[in-house]
Structure formats: C-alpha cells, structure tokens
Design a protein around this motif. Structure first.
Motif, mmCIF file in Angstrom:
data_model
loop_
_atom_site.group_PDB
_atom_site.id
_atom_site.type_symbol
_atom_site.label_atom_id
_atom_site.label_comp_id
_atom_site.label_asym_id
_atom_site.label_seq_id
_atom_site.Cartn_x
_atom_site.Cartn_y
_atom_site.Cartn_z
ATOM 1 N N TYR A 233 7.845 19.495 -10.074
ATOM 2 C CA TYR A 233 8.241 20.285 -11.223
ATOM 3 C C TYR A 233 7.336 21.055 -11.712
ATOM 4 C CZ TYR A 233 10.230 15.646 -11.060
ATOM 5 O OH TYR A 233 10.808 14.369 -10.706
ATOM 6 N N GLY A 234 6.562 21.428 -10.174
ATOM 7 C CA GLY A 234 5.647 22.977 -10.913
ATOM 8 C C GLY A 234 4.589 22.924 -11.679
ATOM 9 N N GLY A 235 4.051 20.861 -11.949
ATOM 10 C CA GLY A 235 3.052 20.857 -12.746
ATOM 11 C C GLY A 235 1.958 20.172 -12.658
ATOM 12 N N SER A 236 1.764 19.990 -11.059
ATOM 13 C CA SER A 236 1.110 18.539 -11.024
ATOM 14 C C SER A 236 0.199 19.831 -10.407
ATOM 15 C CB SER A 236 1.581 18.105 -9.462
ATOM 16 O OG SER A 236 2.586 17.633 -9.299
ATOM 17 N N PHE A 237 -1.077 19.707 -10.219
ATOM 18 C CA PHE A 237 -2.770 19.708 -9.598
ATOM 19 C C PHE A 237 -3.326 18.623 -9.682
ATOM 20 C CE2 PHE A 237 -4.023 19.155 -14.098
ATOM 21 C CZ PHE A 237 -5.200 18.797 -13.760
ATOM 22 N N VAL A 238 -4.573 19.442 -7.722
ATOM 23 C CA VAL A 238 -4.954 18.109 -7.505
ATOM 24 C C VAL A 238 -6.348 18.391 -7.701
ATOM 25 C CG1 VAL A 238 -3.124 17.486 -6.179
ATOM 26 C CG2 VAL A 238 -4.822 19.092 -5.137
ATOM 27 N N GLU A 239 -7.471 17.819 -6.893
ATOM 28 C CA GLU A 239 -8.876 18.645 -6.546
ATOM 29 C C GLU A 239 -9.048 19.389 -5.335
ATOM 30 O OE1 GLU A 239 -12.619 16.593 -9.209
ATOM 31 O OE2 GLU A 239 -12.092 15.542 -7.231
ATOM 32 N N LYS A 240 -9.718 20.436 -5.722
ATOM 33 C CA LYS A 240 -10.300 21.040 -3.711
ATOM 34 C C LYS A 240 -11.851 20.850 -3.971
ATOM 35 C CE LYS A 240 -10.047 25.370 -1.286
ATOM 36 N NZ LYS A 240 -9.204 26.877 -0.794
ATOM 37 N N VAL A 241 -11.495 20.587 -3.155
ATOM 38 C CA VAL A 241 -13.143 20.108 -2.976
ATOM 39 C C VAL A 241 -13.700 20.425 -1.238
ATOM 40 C CG1 VAL A 241 -15.408 17.758 -2.662
ATOM 41 C CG2 VAL A 241 -13.180 17.777 -4.210
ATOM 42 N N VAL A 242 -14.804 21.338 -1.740
ATOM 43 C CA VAL A 242 -15.425 22.246 -1.110
ATOM 44 C C VAL A 242 -17.013 21.705 -1.029
ATOM 45 C CG1 VAL A 242 -15.211 24.234 0.380
ATOM 46 C CG2 VAL A 242 -13.455 23.966 -0.599
ATOM 47 N N GLN A 243 -17.457 21.165 0.192
ATOM 48 C CA GLN A 243 -18.736 20.889 1.289
ATOM 49 C C GLN A 243 -19.818 22.510 1.134
ATOM 50 O OE1 GLN A 243 -20.430 18.473 3.677
ATOM 51 N NE2 GLN A 243 -22.371 18.203 2.987
ATOM 52 N N ASP B 21 -12.119 22.618 -7.475
ATOM 53 C CA ASP B 21 -11.436 23.055 -8.284
ATOM 54 C C ASP B 21 -10.399 22.610 -8.200
ATOM 55 O OD1 ASP B 21 -12.596 26.346 -8.087
ATOM 56 O OD2 ASP B 21 -12.665 25.773 -6.090
ATOM 57 N N ALA B 22 -9.722 22.737 -9.054
ATOM 58 C CA ALA B 22 -8.639 22.555 -10.255
ATOM 59 C C ALA B 22 -7.011 23.191 -8.978
ATOM 60 C CB ALA B 22 -8.207 21.851 -11.413
ATOM 61 N N VAL B 23 -6.229 23.063 -8.487
ATOM 62 C CA VAL B 23 -5.886 23.533 -8.266
ATOM 63 C C VAL B 23 -4.032 23.115 -8.065
ATOM 64 C CG1 VAL B 23 -6.701 25.270 -6.420
ATOM 65 C CG2 VAL B 23 -6.330 23.220 -4.923
#
Length: 632
Positions: free
Chosen positions: A448-458, A436-438
């Motif tokens: 700044y409220g514009g960042s997102f990271v990958e949430k990776v769940v096996q 997911d992109a979160v």
C-alpha cells in the motif's frame, strides 16, 4: 587527582635532572588505569605531566608512578607545540598594553591612555605568515570598556592588533587596518544598571527527606545508576564507569564519556577576523576555565558540589570550588495510560544531573550529563554569554554577520563539538551498526506504499567509520554486544540519537578544515585506544593537517566484536539575532544514548507513584483535585 597528589607530582618533576626551572607546566593529570588493570583489580596510580620549554620551543611528556613516588618516563614530543598558556598570555597582554606603538594606534582611534581597554589573545588559527614560522604567535583583538562595570563587547576597536611571540614575549609587529569609529551605544545587562522590574513569583525546589543520591568522594549512586565523576584541565567534566542495576545485576554501559573538543570557526573574512578559529579544549583548555557555581543561581535544589584542582603553568596547585554540580530534577511525565475502566496510571520522571559551566572570553558553555530512570543518557550543552563583536561603518550592510546596534556587528560562526563515547555494553566485545528506516519497493513487502523496515549495516572497520546523518531515514547508530542476548534473542544495544547536527561551512581545504578534519563526519567509530583521546590530535595549536581522527581511522582496524569508541560531532550554526544582544539567551545542543533491547522490558516499572504535599491548583473544575498529587 587530589591537591596532595598534584603538588607531589610537581615536586617529582622539578627534582628530575632533565627538568629546567623555567619549564612551564602545560598539564598534570591522572593517567587513567587501562581497562585490563581495572578488571584485574590492581590499577596503578600514575600521572602524566606535560612541560613546555620556552627557550628551545620543545614539549616534553613525563610519566610518574605515584605509588612509588618516582618519575618513570621522560620523552620529547617532536614537533609538538604547547597550547596557549595562561602565564604567557597574561605577560603577552602586558607587552601589548605597554607598547608605545599600540598606544599610538589607540590615540589615532580617539582613545586616550586613560581609556580602559579589554584585550584578548587569539591564536592565528593555523594561518601563520611565513615570517613567523616556528614561533608560537598570538594577536590581540581589543575593546573599550567605557564604564567600570560596562560591557566592553559593545565597543570594539577596529583594525589594531599587537602580534606577540608567546615564548620570547617579543612584540613582532603592530598590525593596523582601516580605522572605524568605536560604536558608542552601551550594551548593559547587569541588574544594578538595568534594575529589572518584571515580577517573578518565588519557585522553591524542596526535597524534605534530602537528596535522593549519595556521593562518596567521586563515586555517585542514584536509584539504579552508579558512576564516577572526574575532571581534567583540558576536557573539564568527565564521566567514568557508568553502570545500571538491572534487577540486582550490575551491568556496565560506559567506561568514559567526555566532550573531547570544541572548535569555533568564524565566517567574517575581514583582516584580523578571518583567523578566528579557536579550539577551546585543545588550545585554551576548558577545564581551567571552569566556573565556581552558585547555589540558587547556577544550581537549584538539593545540591552536592565537587571541587576541582589543577596545576597552573608555574607549578602552583589551584582549586576551583563548586566546580561540579550534582542534583536531581523533575522531568515531567515519565509514562502514563488511562484505561477503559477509568484507571489512570502515571509516573513522574526524574533525572540525575552532573554539570559544569565554562567561561571562554565572551561565551559560557554549560555542560549537562543527564541520567534517566528508563536507562537513557543525554548530553546537553547550553550556550550563553555575549556574542563576539566587530565594528563596521554604520551605513555599511552587514554581510558576514548581524548588525545588532549601529556600527556593531556580531559575526556568523559555528560551534562544533566532538563527544568521545567509550561504551562497554555488558563488556568490551561490542560492534556498531548504522540503522535507517526505509520503505521497500512497492510490492509484497509494501503493498500500500506505507510500509517501512529497518536497514541495518554494520560498520566493520575504521575504513568505513565516517558516518553521516540522514534525516530522510531517521538514521541512528547502535552499539551492540553480540555475545549478550536479550530475551528475544537479539544482541543488547544502546542507540546514539543525533539531535543537533552541524555541517561545517568551512571548506575541507581551508586552514580550519585541515586542522579540524573531525568536523567532516557526524559520527566516527574507532577501535578503543586510551592514547587516542582528542579528535584534532594531542597538540592542535598551530598544528598541521590530518591529525586525530582522520589519521587514526586510516589504520583500518577491525570494529567487529571488539572494544569500540564512538565520536559524535554536533553543535549549532549561529547566525546571531538582535535578541542575542547584549547577552545571549541559552541555546541548546546535544544528543541521546537510548537503550534499545538492552533491557528485557521497561526498566522504569519500579518507579512508584508520585507523592507530594507541595502541589496546589486554581480554577479546577468539579473533577479537579486541588490538594492531592498522588498519581496512581
């Protein structure tokens, strides 16, 4: 299987002491070698044969060793019911047509014995009344064909059905409901009637040096791709042993790709309509309904065809000519960049296409597997044909469908597919992750409220294997090989990108919900078992609830660094339009399998600039080039 092998399989089964002359053949297909046999290089040549015994309503499975010309297994499958068999269906329709009670029902609706009636046999959709318990039962929706070439679906005959036992061919009852006038407006679409006048300039697809692929029987090679194409009477088109040549190293990507099931729940609750919940693969068999394709119409360009053979219910070998179409086609720009020094680099993309088309009563389903130069794989189904129709009073508001002509209703419905994707990325030690992109909470990681990271769940075991789309997080699923790392030290992977999510409208407690439990997740993951092939179970005709994927995943098998299979559910919710009548323009659904760190760089850098002598332009400015199509 070849025609010779199919015929020999029938002979072996017919000669077996357990076989009866009246047994009907349900399916004769190759027992595909297991992976360990392929690795060992000594795969056997075996077949599976399914037989239906009408008198005792029993289903048998036989196993044949074709190399030994011997039957090596014979087993009764307790409680299993055969799908709708063509030989029985044809006989059942004749029973309906010859029934005096059915003919009288037609007269009461203003039709005569000379009227041409189009009849279809539909299963009861799991809603079998208690009085028919233990029987294999169909009923017969019907339409009037007013002219020899007319569209019968323009003229549905309301509320008259013959109910027939497929095994005994008993007419169990004539089911009648309110009489509604047969809609009279024609629904013509044939060219000889409409005489279409639109001017269309000729468009020719030429490859002066011939096709860019090779076909040696069922083995196909195109650029860096290598695969085998197959066919089975139930699923139709199959793709096997998909590999990619990565700089001289042949890498495995998929063992077997197929469309394992298609179910169509209809939404109209009126008598005779609420039961329409067909399993087009499991109850009808897509493969035996494969079209014989036509060059220049179904397939365009430099085409290679493969025929498909199967055994009919009476044991005769049938061959569908031009059942599978193979070609390549232009896909537009593959990649491009204009640099600051004026240099322009652009590559045109191509894709390799393997396709088949199936006709199930009113609908056509065109299956396309696409293989791209950048290592991507895509599946697309193109829906077309004629919408199913019902009659209603012309002054009545359509609630559960669309009024497409006065008194003619196209009911709402869904087309729910399930793809079976047995991927083997550089081997069988694979794992699956949900991605997911979160956005992190506001703070150091998101100042700044514009960042997102990958949430990776096996997805660690089958107890966690029901997964759902989430457009808000651009959710995808990655299959990785933790034992094979790319140049950045990450496991090589392909990701499944959903393109056509479909959420079932039918409640899980409904008849169709119980029988097609696979619909209630967008992606499932199972530990690969070659005997677990069909998401609603092996024999869904009048089946019970919870079979197939819901039962298999209840085993809770580990999915960590092992042989895994993805099952992806997709489709469309079809609220018919006026523009879908009298024949439906193509609507599309599908998904993508995209390399994600499987390659160390863009694998299409080896694609050369395009060169063609068949380009032309008009209206070009002073910088336009009306003659050269070289792109470099």
């Amino acid at each position: 299987m070849s025609r010779v092998e199919l015929a020999r399989a029938v002979e072996i089964v017919r000669a077996h002491e357990e076989s009866l002359p009246s047994d009907l053949f349900v399916n004769v297909s190759l027992e595909e070698p297991r992976k360990e046999e392929l690795v060992a290089g000594v795969p056997g040549r075996c077949a599976r044969v399914t037989l239906w015994r009408q008198g005792s309503r029993e289903l048998f499975e036989a196993r044949l060793d074709l190399s030994q010309d011997a039957l090596v297994g014979w087993e009764l499958v307790p409680g299993a019911s055969a799908p709708m068999l063509v030989a029985q269906v044809d006989a059942a329709l004749e029973v309906a047509r010859s029934s005096s009670a059915f003919v009288e029902g037609l007269r009461e609706r203003g039709l005569s014995e000379s009227s041409e009636i189009h009849l279809e046999a539909w299963p009861f959709g799991g809603l079998l009344p208690d009085r028919f318990a233990g029987r294999r039962v169909v009923y017969t929706p019907c339409w009037e064909r007013k002219t020899p070439t007319g569209n019968p679906y323009a003229h549905p005959i309301h509320g008259l059905y013959a109910v027939i036992d497929l095994d005994t061919l008993e007419l169990l009852e004539i089911e009648e409901h309110d009489s509604i006038p047969v809609p009279q407006e024609p629904g013509d679409y044939r060219a000889d009637v409409l005489e279409p006048a639109r001017h269309v300039a000729p468009l020719e697809i030429t490859q002066p040096q011939g096709a860019g692929f090779t076909a040696e029987g069922h083995l196909l090679r195109w650029q860096n791709w290598h695969m085998r194409v197959g066919f089975c009477p139930r699923e139709g088109l199959l793709i096997h042993d998909v590999r990619y040549d990565d700089g001289g190293t042949e890498r495995t990507i998929a063992h077997r790709l197929s469309m394992a099931e298609l179910v169509i729940p209809y939404a109209d609750p009126s008598p005779g309509s609420y039961r329409k919940n067909a399993f087009d693969a499991g109850e009808i068999f897509m493969g035996i309904n494969t079209n014989s394709l036509t060059l220049g119409c179904d397939c365009l360009g430099e085409i290679h065809y493969i025929d498909a053979s199967y055994v009919d219910n009476l044991g005769e070998v049938r061959t569908i000519g031009n059942a599978i179409c193979i070609h390549e086609e232009d896909t537009g720009i593959l990649w491009k960049h204009t640099d600051t020094d004026g240099s322009v680099e652009v590559r045109r993309g191509r894709r390799f296409v393997v396709s088949s088309i199936y006709t199930i009563d009113n609908y056509e389903y065109a299956y396309y597997w696409y293989f791209y130069q950048d290592g991507g794989i895509e599946f697309e189904v193109k829906f077309t044909g004629i919408v199913l129709t019902l009659a209603d009073h012309a002054d009545q508001e359509a609630i559960f469908g669309t009024a497409i002509q006065p008194g003619l209703i196209a009911p709402h419905h869904q087309h729910v597919f399930c793809a079976r994707l047995d991927l083997d990325l550089d081997g069988t030690h694979n794992s699956v992750y949900e991605v997911d992109a979160v956005a992190p909470e506001r703070g150091p990681l998101n100042p700044y409220g514009g960042s997102f990271v990958e949430k990776v769940v096996q997805v660690r075991d089958e107890g966690e294997s029901r997964r759902y789309i989430n457009p808000a997080t651009a959710r995808t699923w990655k299959v990785v090989n933790p034992q094979k790392l790319n140049k950045m030290g990450q496991p090589v992977a392909y990701k499944l990108v959903p393109k056509s999510p479909v959420i079932p409208v039918a409640e899980p407690t409904s008849s169709i919900g119980k029988r097609a439990g696979f619909m209630y997740a967008d992606t499932w993951v199972t530990a690969t078992d070659s005997d677990e092939r069909y998401p609603a179970g092996d024999y869904p005709f009048q089946s019970g609830e919870g079979e197939g994927l819901p039962a298999w995943t209840a085993q809770g098998r580990s999915l960590d660094s092992t042989d895994v299979t993805l099952w992806h559910v997709f489709g469309i919710t079809h609220v018919p339009r006026l523009e879908d009548w009298p024949i439906m323009p193509v609507e599309r659904a599908g998904f993508q399998l995209t390399p994600f760190g499987f390659f160390d760089r863009n694998p299409s850098l080896d694609v050369p600039p395009a060169q063609t002598s068949h380009c032309a332009s008009s209206g070009a400015g002073e910088h336009g080039d009306a003659h050269s199509c070289a792109c470099s």
